[in-house]
Design a protein around this motif. Structure first.
Motif, mmCIF file in Angstrom:
data_model
loop_
_atom_site.group_PDB
_atom_site.id
_atom_site.type_symbol
_atom_site.label_atom_id
_atom_site.label_comp_id
_atom_site.label_asym_id
_atom_site.label_seq_id
_atom_site.Cartn_x
_atom_site.Cartn_y
_atom_site.Cartn_z
ATOM 1 N N SER A 112 -7.338 -11.996 10.426
ATOM 2 C CA SER A 112 -8.271 -11.110 9.702
ATOM 3 C C SER A 112 -9.474 -10.916 9.801
ATOM 4 N N LEU A 142 -9.439 -6.528 6.384
ATOM 5 C CA LEU A 142 -8.224 -6.300 7.265
ATOM 6 C C LEU A 142 -7.308 -7.699 7.459
ATOM 7 N N LEU A 180 0.685 -5.906 6.384
ATOM 8 C CA LEU A 180 -0.792 -5.627 6.224
ATOM 9 C C LEU A 180 -1.036 -5.784 4.852
ATOM 10 N N SER A 223 -7.755 0.130 12.328
ATOM 11 C CA SER A 223 -7.451 0.889 11.256
ATOM 12 C C SER A 223 -8.602 1.877 10.692
ATOM 13 N N LYS A 257 -10.737 -2.439 0.363
ATOM 14 C CA LYS A 257 -11.866 -1.912 0.502
ATOM 15 C C LYS A 257 -12.620 -1.953 -0.839
ATOM 16 N N LYS A 294 -13.183 -9.362 7.829
ATOM 17 C CA LYS A 294 -13.878 -8.779 6.688
ATOM 18 C C LYS A 294 -15.283 -8.858 6.796
ATOM 19 N N ILE A 317 -4.953 -4.404 3.242
ATOM 20 C CA ILE A 317 -6.233 -3.696 3.376
ATOM 21 C C ILE A 317 -6.867 -3.943 2.164
ATOM 22 N N ARG A 353 -11.349 -3.354 13.123
ATOM 23 C CA ARG A 353 -10.210 -3.382 14.375
ATOM 24 C C ARG A 353 -10.062 -4.902 14.715
ATOM 25 N N ILE A 387 -3.413 3.577 10.466
ATOM 26 C CA ILE A 387 -3.264 2.373 11.087
ATOM 27 C C ILE A 387 -2.659 2.623 12.469
#
Length: 414
Positions: free
Chosen positions: A276, A304, A320, A178, A324, A278, A322, A266, A402
């Motif tokens: 996952s 992710l 998914l 991603s 941020k 992070k 995601i 990724r 993605i």
């Protein structure tokens, strides 16, 4: 009874006659036994009970079955009639690997297995109709060698071997890449002016911004609309009035900035298994209540989380999440900062190796501020001399890409 039949097979004719007379038949080889239905049912019931007695007396055999691609604990759960679907087949029961599981203890230990974290059926309990172990069968696991040790009758062992041969296969893997792009574009322009009187005999008195008295001479700042920190300025004398000079100072500045933040998480995971990743920091936040001051940690991370599913055509279905998140630059409370959240949660179908834009957010903010001297700022052609202008244009854009890639199997399944 008399029947007239045309082109009817003899077995169908016989079944019709027996049904009309309350009779039943039982065929053994080429011999057909005809008797009342109750007697036929009694014969079959006696034979079933005899078979149960034989099974109770049948010798048990022990087999050591090597599990190659899965966890032996998962197969042990299947033998007990416990589904592994509750954990997506990616985790196992927390029960000890050395404990045995028999059909007799299975009924007593279902509640304990559920509490210990074992996956169960949709009704929340094991199902005997799917159990492959007999009432006398047992199954234990050697975790060191990932071997399933089963003790049961020959017929049940054959069913167990067939099931393991069918299910013990390598699981395909997916590499998820991603890219999270945050682009910012800022532009600001500021223009200001200042008028002031200066005594030509006293150079120290220049561009007064308020009434000042120097050596008995009075100087006045007529217009003060200059910038505090200009990038450039121009000073000139416009007019001489006796011993005083009317000076003009023009200040100007222009700022441009472009920022691009690229994050590229990724990860690699198996088909239908959630994974996952992070990275970030935890920010302490203080809350005051009757019990005192409590401090809790709030995550500001890049994360992710994905669950892929490979379809028969080779495409990938992904669930998914995601995130941020980042701390704000300005304080939102006394001594505390906030969290800028950027999150997306979706489910998409993508071809293997293709890239898709999951979503994007565009934000634009344009600001124009003017400080003016009344009436004079409206003079045609000269109004700008009595105006302080500030213009700012901010643009922020968030894009999320993605790309799933199915990993080619290096080992051929035999």
């Amino acid at each position: 009874m008399t029947l007239r039949l045309n082109d009817v097979p003899w077995d169908q004719a016989l079944a019709l006659i027996l049904k009309s007379k309350g009779l039943a038949k039982r065929q053994t080889g080429n011999v057909i036994l005809v008797a009342p239905t109750n007697e036929i049912n009694k014969i079959e019931k006696d034979e079933l009970e005899a078979q149960k007695v034989v099974k109770q007396l049948e010798r048990l055999k022990t087999e050591y079955i090597q599990i190659n691609y899965a966890k032996a604990e998962n197969f042990r759960s299947l033998l007990l009639g416990i589904s592994t679907g509750a954990s997506d087949g990616c985790s196992i029961s927390s029960s000890g690997s050395g404990s045995s599981g028999s059909a007799s203890s299975r009924r007593q230990g279902r509640a304990g297995a559920a509490l210990a974290g074992a996956a169960v059926t949709g009704t929340g309990r094991a199902d005997d109709q799917f159990a492959l172990l007999s009432n006398r069968g047992t199954a234990i696991v050697d975790a060191r060698t990932n071997t399933l040790i089963v003790r049961d009758t020959v017929d049940h062992l054959k069913q167990i071997r067939d099931m393991i041969h069918l299910l013990d296969k390598p699981v395909r893997q997916v590499l998820i890449e991603s890219r999270i792009v945050i682009a910012s574009d800022t532009f600001s322009k500021e223009l200001g002016v200042e008028f002031g009187l200066r005594n030509k005999n006293n150079p120290d008195l220049a561009f007064a911004t308020r009434n000042q008295s120097v050596n008995g001479l009075l100087a006045e700042g007529l217009v003060d609309l200059a910038q505090s920190t200009p990038h450039g300025q121009l000073t000139m004398t416009l007019l001489r009035i006796g011993d005083y000079l009317l000076n003009l100072k023009i200040t100007a500045s222009q700022d441009e900035g472009k920022v691009e933040v690229l994050s590229n998480p990724r990860l690699l995971t198996s088909d239908r298994c959630q994974a996952s990743i992070k990275q970030g920091q935890e920010i302490p936040f203080e809350t005051v209540s009757q019990n005192g001051t409590n401090t809790q940690l709030i995550e500001a991370v890049l994360e992710l989380k994905v669950t892929p599913q490979i379809t028969p055509s080779g495409s990938v279905i992904m669930d998914l999440e995601i995130t941020k998140n980042s701390p704000t630059k300005e304080e939102v409370n006394a001594g505390q900062i906030g969290i800028d959240k950027r999150e997306i949660k979706t489910s998409v179908l993508i071809e293997d190796g293709d890239t898709v834009v999951l979503g994007g957010v565009f934000e634009g903010q344009k600001t124009e501020n003017y400080e003016k001297v009344p009436w004079f700022s409206d003079l045609p052609g000269l109004g700008w001399l009595f105006t302080h202008s500030f213009e700012e244009d901010r643009k922020n854009e968030l894009l999320i890409f993605i790309t799933p890639k199915v990993v080619k199997q290096l080992v051929t399944t035999r």
